[in-house]
Write an enzyme that holds these catalytic residues in place. Structure first.
Site, PDB file in Angstrom:
ATOM      1  N   GLN A   3       0.850  -1.199   0.000  1.00 32.42           N
ATOM      2  CA  GLN A   3       0.000   0.000   0.000  1.00 32.42           C
ATOM      3  C   GLN A   3       0.884   1.247   0.000  1.00 32.42           C
ATOM      4  OE1 GLN A   3      -3.341  -0.592   3.102  1.00 32.42           O
ATOM      5  NE2 GLN A   3      -1.872  -2.196   3.540  1.00 32.42           N
ATOM      6  N   VAL A  54       3.610   4.139  -0.989  1.00 31.74           N
ATOM      7  CA  VAL A  54       3.904   4.893  -2.214  1.00 31.74           C
ATOM      8  C   VAL A  54       5.356   5.366  -2.231  1.00 31.74           C
ATOM      9  CG1 VAL A  54       1.485   5.670  -2.421  1.00 31.74           C
ATOM     10  CG2 VAL A  54       3.124   7.108  -1.183  1.00 31.74           C
ATOM     11  N   HIS A  64      -1.501   1.490  -4.211  1.00 30.46           N
ATOM     12  CA  HIS A  64      -1.909   2.882  -3.967  1.00 30.46           C
ATOM     13  C   HIS A  64      -1.060   3.874  -4.771  1.00 30.46           C
ATOM     14  CE1 HIS A  64      -4.058   1.842   0.097  1.00 30.46           C
ATOM     15  NE2 HIS A  64      -4.783   1.536  -0.966  1.00 30.46           N
ATOM     16  N   CYS A 109      -0.966  13.853 -15.397  1.00 27.42           N
ATOM     17  CA  CYS A 109      -1.601  15.093 -15.835  1.00 27.42           C
ATOM     18  C   CYS A 109      -3.118  14.965 -15.708  1.00 27.42           C
ATOM     19  CB  CYS A 109      -1.206  15.420 -17.269  1.00 27.42           C
ATOM     20  SG  CYS A 109      -2.018  16.932 -17.851  1.00 27.42           S
ATOM     21  N   CYS A 129       2.008  20.196 -16.627  1.00 27.37           N
ATOM     22  CA  CYS A 129       2.413  19.144 -17.561  1.00 27.37           C
ATOM     23  C   CYS A 129       3.290  19.724 -18.672  1.00 27.37           C
ATOM     24  CB  CYS A 129       1.142  18.522 -18.150  1.00 27.37           C
ATOM     25  SG  CYS A 129       1.448  17.304 -19.432  1.00 27.37           S
TER      26      CYS A 129
HETATM   27  C1  BJW Z   1       4.786  -1.424  12.406  1.00 25.84           C
HETATM   28  C2  BJW Z   1       5.976  -0.779  12.618  1.00 25.84           C
HETATM   29  C3  BJW Z   1       7.111  -1.561  12.488  1.00 25.84           C
HETATM   30  C4  BJW Z   1       4.489   0.696  12.846  1.00 25.84           C
HETATM   31  N1  BJW Z   1       6.996  -2.855  12.178  1.00 25.84           N
HETATM   32  N2  BJW Z   1       4.679  -2.717  12.123  1.00 25.84           N
HETATM   33  C5  BJW Z   1     -15.614  -0.282   3.065  1.00 25.84           C
HETATM   34  C6  BJW Z   1     -15.930   0.081   4.366  1.00 25.84           C
HETATM   35  C7  BJW Z   1     -15.609   1.353   4.842  1.00 25.84           C
HETATM   36  C8  BJW Z   1     -14.999   2.291   4.030  1.00 25.84           C
HETATM   37  C9  BJW Z   1     -14.685   1.929   2.749  1.00 25.84           C
HETATM   38  C10 BJW Z   1     -15.002   0.669   2.289  1.00 25.84           C
HETATM   39  N3  BJW Z   1     -14.558   0.596   0.995  1.00 25.84           N
HETATM   40  C11 BJW Z   1     -13.998   1.768   0.665  1.00 25.84           C
HETATM   41  C12 BJW Z   1     -14.058   2.610   1.718  1.00 25.84           C
HETATM   42  C13 BJW Z   1     -13.556   3.993   1.749  1.00 25.84           C
HETATM   43  C14 BJW Z   1     -12.072   4.130   1.924  1.00 25.84           C
HETATM   44  C15 BJW Z   1     -11.658   3.491   3.249  1.00 25.84           C
HETATM   45  O1  BJW Z   1     -11.134   2.408   3.315  1.00 25.84           O
HETATM   46  N4  BJW Z   1     -11.860   4.239   4.324  1.00 25.84           N
HETATM   47  C16 BJW Z   1     -11.469   3.773   5.654  1.00 25.84           C
HETATM   48  C17 BJW Z   1     -10.550   4.792   6.293  1.00 25.84           C
HETATM   49  C18 BJW Z   1     -12.698   3.523   6.456  1.00 25.84           C
HETATM   50  N5  BJW Z   1     -11.331   3.536   0.814  1.00 25.84           N
HETATM   51  C19 BJW Z   1     -11.149   4.189  -0.321  1.00 25.84           C
HETATM   52  O2  BJW Z   1     -11.638   5.301  -0.485  1.00 25.84           O
HETATM   53  C20 BJW Z   1     -10.368   3.503  -1.410  1.00 25.84           C
HETATM   54  N6  BJW Z   1     -11.070   3.605  -2.633  1.00 25.84           N
HETATM   55  C21 BJW Z   1     -12.164   2.891  -2.880  1.00 25.84           C
HETATM   56  O3  BJW Z   1     -12.548   2.011  -2.160  1.00 25.84           O
HETATM   57  O4  BJW Z   1     -12.779   3.227  -4.037  1.00 25.84           O
HETATM   58  C22 BJW Z   1     -14.020   2.649  -4.370  1.00 25.84           C
HETATM   59  C23 BJW Z   1     -14.388   3.141  -5.739  1.00 25.84           C
HETATM   60  C24 BJW Z   1     -14.754   2.216  -6.708  1.00 25.84           C
HETATM   61  C25 BJW Z   1     -15.106   2.671  -7.996  1.00 25.84           C
HETATM   62  C26 BJW Z   1     -15.082   4.041  -8.272  1.00 25.84           C
HETATM   63  C27 BJW Z   1     -14.706   4.949  -7.316  1.00 25.84           C
HETATM   64  C28 BJW Z   1     -14.359   4.499  -6.025  1.00 25.84           C
HETATM   65  C29 BJW Z   1      -9.027   4.209  -1.635  1.00 25.84           C
HETATM   66  C30 BJW Z   1      -8.119   4.154  -0.460  1.00 25.84           C
HETATM   67  C31 BJW Z   1      -6.873   4.981  -0.741  1.00 25.84           C
HETATM   68  C32 BJW Z   1      -5.973   5.096   0.467  1.00 25.84           C
HETATM   69  N7  BJW Z   1      -5.007   6.104   0.234  1.00 25.84           N
HETATM   70  C33 BJW Z   1      -3.957   6.331   1.221  1.00 25.84           C
HETATM   71  C34 BJW Z   1      -3.079   7.502   0.721  1.00 25.84           C
HETATM   72  C35 BJW Z   1      -2.195   7.030  -0.422  1.00 25.84           C
HETATM   73  C36 BJW Z   1      -1.409   8.114  -1.001  1.00 25.84           C
HETATM   74  C37 BJW Z   1      -0.392   8.711  -0.088  1.00 25.84           C
HETATM   75  O5  BJW Z   1       0.318   8.024   0.665  1.00 25.84           O
HETATM   76  O6  BJW Z   1      -0.264   9.902  -0.158  1.00 25.84           O
HETATM   77  O7  BJW Z   1      -3.153   5.159   1.389  1.00 25.84           O
HETATM   78  S1  BJW Z   1      -4.554   6.629   2.875  1.00 25.84           S
HETATM   79  C38 BJW Z   1      -3.293   5.738   3.700  1.00 25.84           C
HETATM   80  O8  BJW Z   1      -3.834   4.553   4.363  1.00 25.84           O
HETATM   81  C39 BJW Z   1      -2.368   5.225   2.607  1.00 25.84           C
HETATM   82  C40 BJW Z   1      -2.026   3.866   3.104  1.00 25.84           C
HETATM   83  O9  BJW Z   1      -1.538   3.087   2.053  1.00 25.84           O
HETATM   84  C41 BJW Z   1      -3.315   3.389   3.709  1.00 25.84           C
HETATM   85  C42 BJW Z   1      -3.171   2.260   4.673  1.00 25.84           C
HETATM   86  O10 BJW Z   1      -2.447   2.620   5.793  1.00 25.84           O
HETATM   87  P1  BJW Z   1      -1.411   1.599   6.438  1.00 25.84           P
HETATM   88  O11 BJW Z   1      -0.339   1.306   5.494  1.00 25.84           O
HETATM   89  O12 BJW Z   1      -2.138   0.467   7.026  1.00 25.84           O
HETATM   90  O13 BJW Z   1      -0.753   2.539   7.570  1.00 25.84           O
HETATM   91  P2  BJW Z   1      -1.254   2.869   9.047  1.00 25.84           P
HETATM   92  O14 BJW Z   1      -0.535   4.079   9.487  1.00 25.84           O
HETATM   93  O15 BJW Z   1      -2.721   2.870   9.142  1.00 25.84           O
HETATM   94  O16 BJW Z   1      -0.756   1.624   9.898  1.00 25.84           O
HETATM   95  C43 BJW Z   1       0.609   1.371  10.129  1.00 25.84           C
HETATM   96  C44 BJW Z   1       0.720   0.042  10.859  1.00 25.84           C
HETATM   97  O17 BJW Z   1       2.081  -0.288  10.986  1.00 25.84           O
HETATM   98  C45 BJW Z   1       0.130   0.078  12.277  1.00 25.84           C
HETATM   99  O18 BJW Z   1      -0.666  -1.082  12.473  1.00 25.84           O
HETATM  100  C46 BJW Z   1       1.365   0.040  13.186  1.00 25.84           C
HETATM  101  O19 BJW Z   1       1.126  -0.629  14.411  1.00 25.84           O
HETATM  102  C47 BJW Z   1       2.328  -0.721  12.311  1.00 25.84           C
HETATM  103  N8  BJW Z   1       3.746  -0.433  12.546  1.00 25.84           N
HETATM  104  N9  BJW Z   1       5.677   0.573  12.878  1.00 25.84           N
HETATM  105  C48 BJW Z   1       5.716  -3.376  12.008  1.00 25.84           C
HETATM  106  N10 BJW Z   1       8.316  -1.017  12.683  1.00 25.84           N
END
Ligand code: BJW
Length: 245
Positions: free
Chosen positions: A107, A109, A125, A133, A152
């Site tokens: 996930q 970037v 992601h 663009c 662009c």
């Molecule tokens: C360690 C450690 C160490 C620390 N060792 N561990 C169903 C239900 C509810 C909501 C939704 C659903 N389906 C869709 C949604 C909406 C939404 C969503 O999920 N919302 C939730 C917040 C509720 N999803 C979306 O909108 C997605 N799109 C979508 O579903 O589109 C549908 C669609 C279909 C057709 C047409 C149109 C639409 C898109 C999601 C995009 C997420 N984007 C981001 C930003 C990316 C760009 C950027 O970086 O700038 O992605 S948000 C952010 O969260 C980023 C990450 O990849 C993502 C996940 O986070 P991650 O990696 O899990 O990080 P953390 O910080 O949460 O956790 C870190 C973990 O590491 C922790 O557990 C720590 O304990 C651990 N840790 N150090 C091991 N050393």
């Protein structure tokens, strides 16, 4: 059984599972890059503690104020630019060399898996190092410092980071390939992700439905922990290298 004895037993079991499996996949999140100095999103020092995701990581936010969004991305790009892969990234790259069918799904970037040498990699992601663009759709890698907002070179349209924001669909080919990989996997490693963001979080559940043996590696419990076959609590950079011969 003491925690350390239990972890030792799980480590042994995990090594054995990995050794015997052909189809292996890993799903990584921000936690794997934490030890490289890249901030996570939801932890105590996470990005969402200082910023509202609605203001920075949605298409509406970009439409409203592209300069603000680009200020944040330029800051993150500068922060990540000198970061290097840690032993966790390197261990997954080594796992790919040992097991050629290994599929890494991230996930993140930040590009650190690629820098570590992983090639069977799905960046679901997107990439902070790619721009797109908003007018002509052209994509390109851009590692240099960007103007704010950048335009662009081909059509002068507004450029955006080629990442997936909330409310946006993930690239279908990449997401399909990720679901295929976890459905075929005999072993899935779920590393450093809170498992709160969909559809990425569903990948672990899909692997479970398909019968994979799932090992979670995280410093904190997650909503998936009790459904994993095994959990190794601790930093990915310390644990992942211990899984390999
Ligand atoms: C360690 C450690 C160490 C620390 N060792 N561990 C169903 C239900 C509810 C909501 C939704 C659903 N389906 C869709 C949604 C909406 C939404 C969503 O999920 N919302 C939730 C917040 C509720 N999803 C979306 O909108 C997605 N799109 C979508 O579903 O589109 C549908 C669609 C279909 C057709 C047409 C149109 C639409 C898109 C999601 C995009 C997420 N984007 C981001 C930003 C990316 C760009 C950027 O970086 O700038 O992605 S948000 C952010 O969260 C980023 C990450 O990849 C993502 C996940 O986070 P991650 O990696 O899990 O990080 P953390 O910080 O949460 O956790 C870190 C973990 O590491 C922790 O557990 C720590 O304990 C651990 N840790 N150090 C091991 N050393």
């Amino acid at each position: 059984m003491k925690q350390t004895d239990m972890s030792r037993k799980i480590l042994e079991q995990a090594r054995e599972r990995l050794d015997q499996a052909v189809e292996i996949a890993a799903l990584t999140g921000a936690g794997i890059s934490a030890e490289s100095g890249v901030p996570t999103f939801r932890g105590a020092d996470g990005l969402w503690r200082q910023h509202r995701m609605e203001d920075l990581a949605t298409p509406e936010a970009f439409q409203r104020d592209p300069r603000l969004v680009w200020t944040w991305y330029n800051w993150r790009r500068a922060l990540i630019a000198d970061k290097t892969p840690n032993p966790g990234h390197l261990a997954l790259a080594r796992l790919e060399r040992l097991k050629p069918a290994f599929q890494l799904i991230t996930q993140n970037v930040d590009g650190l898996h690629q820098l570590a040498g992983s090639r069977n990699l799905l960046e679901i992601h997107g990439s902070i190092w790619r721009v797109r663009c908003t007018v002509c759709g052209q994509r390109r890698i851009e590692r240099n410092t960007l103007a704010n907002p950048p335009s662009c070179p081909a059509c002068q349209g507004l450029l955006r980071p080629d990442v997936v924001w909330f409310g946006e669909a993930l690239a279908t080919d990449r997401l399909d390939a990720a679901f295929r990989a976890v459905s075929q996997a005999e072993v899935l490693l779920v590393v450093g992700t809170s498992g709160l963001v969909q559809p990425a979080a569903s990948l672990a559940w899909q692997a479970k439905r398909s019968g994979a043996w799932i090992l979670e590696i995280n410093i904190e419990p997650t909503p998936f922990s009790e459904h994993a076959d095994a959990v190794l609590p601790g930093p990915a950079g310390r644990i992942l290298p211990q899984l390999l011969p």
